[in-house]
Design an enzyme around this catalytic site. Structure first.
Site, short mmCIF file in Angstrom:
data_model
loop_
_atom_site.label_atom_id
_atom_site.label_comp_id
_atom_site.label_asym_id
_atom_site.label_seq_id
_atom_site.Cartn_x
_atom_site.Cartn_y
_atom_site.Cartn_z
N ASN A 139 12.27 -28.93 22.74
CA ASN A 139 12.55 -30.33 23.09
C ASN A 139 13.60 -30.45 24.18
O ASN A 139 13.56 -31.36 25.00
CB ASN A 139 13.00 -31.11 21.85
N ASP A 198 10.91 -26.25 16.97
CA ASP A 198 12.02 -27.13 16.61
C ASP A 198 11.78 -28.54 17.12
O ASP A 198 11.27 -28.74 18.22
CB ASP A 198 13.31 -26.55 17.23
N GLU A 253 8.54 -28.31 12.92
CA GLU A 253 9.47 -29.19 12.24
C GLU A 253 9.16 -30.63 12.63
O GLU A 253 9.53 -31.05 13.73
CB GLU A 253 10.92 -28.86 12.61
#
Ligand code: CA
Length: 527
Positions: free
Chosen positions: A132, A217, A258
């Site tokens: 990200n 993530d 996630e």
């Protein structure tokens, strides 16, 4: 395979639970139990107080010695390494070099040796891929800051002339987006160069470094559109293409994401955008129920999970590195921790443990306190983790919550975990079987039927600290037939056979006359 899973998912939606959970040909990861490792805290091989890759190599035999005939290892079959890339932060979730290995942890050769030694023991290795955002100190961002729009990396990030809500940070009169923190600028995946760069990074770790997949993530935050920060259609589409890329580079590689959200949201990602996703709602249910709660706290999220994902394509767990440790939530009660372990390791899906959970390691936020050094011994301050000064002080409870204290004690939490992992390994129905929720007329009794074409296993757990004798189980429709022979494959006691009804279920069934406090049982019903 993917088409098959999609059809099965559709059948789940249309057919209801009894018709639904036909497992079919599940991927390799459904035979695994993964173990999440914070490298900095697992084992320090060179006495500098910081855990490292060579330390993990030294402790691989603790995790799984690769010899099925021994029972002295934990028996996990996968490890998830939290970020191994160079980073200015202790946790590593802001990367400065996606191709590098954090020098505090070791070298690229150490990493390759770890993968080889893990594979030799039958342990798959996945690594955190922090997609990200980068570190603010990443050369891309430094170039963008220094040269502005003239930098080839300026459009790697998200810029604006003025802040547009939360997550915007000013630098040199310009604003950039960083959802989590000013030092974690978000990457701009509307720029195909960024996507190409991340594709190359993924291919490097899959091919050059030998990993078996990635834990992605903050997967729900990739692309912000029209004010939608989370779960945008663009994010799901980007991940679907990325997932296809991962599989093209290495067929069979695993992506587990996630997506910290309710099941209805998480399920949108699986199987196209992610192979697996963590089941946060079910995790909360397990811990709450183990804490002395009610079976309905599992029934509801488990039912949603079974209806929402392709069979077995979700990752249950108790807590992870972002949550207060399960043992602390359970107030250090070993019996409750044993219940939580039994719930997790008899569940459908791909279970993930968090390092230290198997010895009841405690930890409450702030974050560094839920990521402290692994308690190998009860000898503070190093706890057998380091011969030097540990990077972090031990958390309370290590006097009993440590490997050395529990290793030789047959009643310890550690040996409970070892035995449960062996049970799961020996019983295909626990790993790959379909799942039916079994109704109990006592709120503290949890029960599910896990079954394949060959066997049915009835899981029964007493969530309470009191013995339970006056209880019955009910399964309206099931896969049973005739008068099944019964035997106990987990737990102790004399087991009674059910009377199977015309619909393959049972009613008013009491498999054991008494369930001991916090007792867990697995009854084999021959099919
Ligand atoms: Ca070290």
């Amino acid at each position: 395979m993917r088409t098959l899973l999609a059809i099965l998912a559709l059948l789940v939606t249309l057919g209801g639970p009894a018709a639904a959970q036909r497992a079919g040909d599940l991927p390799w990861w459904n035979d695994r139990v993964f173990y999440e490792i914070f490298v900095r805290s697992f084992y320090d091989s060179d006495g500098d107080g910081v855990g490292d890759l060579r330390g993990i190599i030294e402790k691989l035999d603790y995790l799984n010695d690769g010899d099925p005939s021994t029972a002295t290892d934990l028996g996990v079959t996968g490890i998830w390494l939290m970020p191994v890339n160079p980073s200015p932060s202790y946790h590593g979730y802001d990367v400065t070099d996606y191709y590098g290995v954090n020098p505090e942890y070791g070298t690229a050769d150490d990493f390759r040796e770890l993968v080889a030694e893990a594979h030799r023991r039958g342990i798959a290795v996945i690594v955190d891929l922090v997609i990200n955002h980068t570190s603010s100190q990443h050369p891309w961002f430094q170039s963008a800051l220094a040269d502005g729009p003239a930098s080839p990396y300026y459009d790697y990030y998200v810029w604006a002339d003025a802040p547009a809500g939360g997550g915007w940070h000013e630098r040199n009169g310009r604003y950039y987006y960083g959802y989590f923190w000013s030092e974690m600028p978000d990457l701009n995946y509307n720029n195909p160069d960024v996507t190409a760069a991340m594709y190359d990074i993924a291919a490097f770790w899959l091919t050059e470094m030998g990993v078996d997949g990635f834990r992605l993530d903050a997967a729900k935050y990739l692309i912000e559109t029209r004010g939608k920060i989370e779960n945008s259609d663009e994010t799901l589409a980007w991940l679907a293409a990325f997932n296809a890329h991962v599989h093209a580079v290495k067929p069979g590689a695993l992506t587990v994401g996630e997506v910290w959200a309710p099941t209805s949201v998480v399920a949108r990602y699986v199987p196209d955008s992610l192979d697996l996703a963590f089941e946060f709602n079910l995790a909360e249910g397990f811990v709450a129920a183990a804490g002395g709660g009610s079976a309905v706290q599992i029934k509801v999220p488990l039912g949603r999970a079974l209806r929402s994902y392709p069979p077995g394509q979700f990752a249950p767990f108790l807590t992870n590195h972002d949550q207060n440790r399960a043992a602390s939530v359970l107030r250090g009660d070993v019996d409750k921790a044993k219940v939580a372990a039994a719930l997790l390791l008899t569940a459908p899906g791909v279970p993930f443990l968090y390092y230290g959970e198997e010895v009841g390691m405690q930890g409450m936020k702030p974050d560094p306190r839920i990521r402290t050094p692994m308690p190998w011994t009860g000898s503070a301050p190093g706890l057998g983790f380091t011969a030097g000064a540990p990077w972090a002080e031990p958390y309370a409870g290590y006097e009993t919550a440590n490997v050395a204290a529990q290793d030789g004690d047959p009643d310890s939490l550690l040996n409970h975990y070892r035995a449960l992992l062996r049970l799961r390994s020996a019983q295909p129905a626990l790993r790959r079987g379909d799942t039916l929720y079994v109704e109990a007329d006592v709120r503290s009794v949890y029960s599910v039927l896990r079954f394949t074409d060959d066997e049915a296993l009835l899981v029964v757990v007493n969530l309470s600290g009191a013995p339970v004798t006056d209880y019955t189980l009910k399964l309206e429709n099931g896969p049973l037939a005739g008068a099944p022979a019964v035997s106990l494959v987990w737990g102790a006691g004399e087991v009674i056979a059910p009377t199977v009804n015309a619909a393959g279920g049972f009613d008013a069934y009491r498999p054991l006359a008494a369930l001991v406090p916090h007792g867990s049982y697995v009854v084999r019903l021959a099919r």
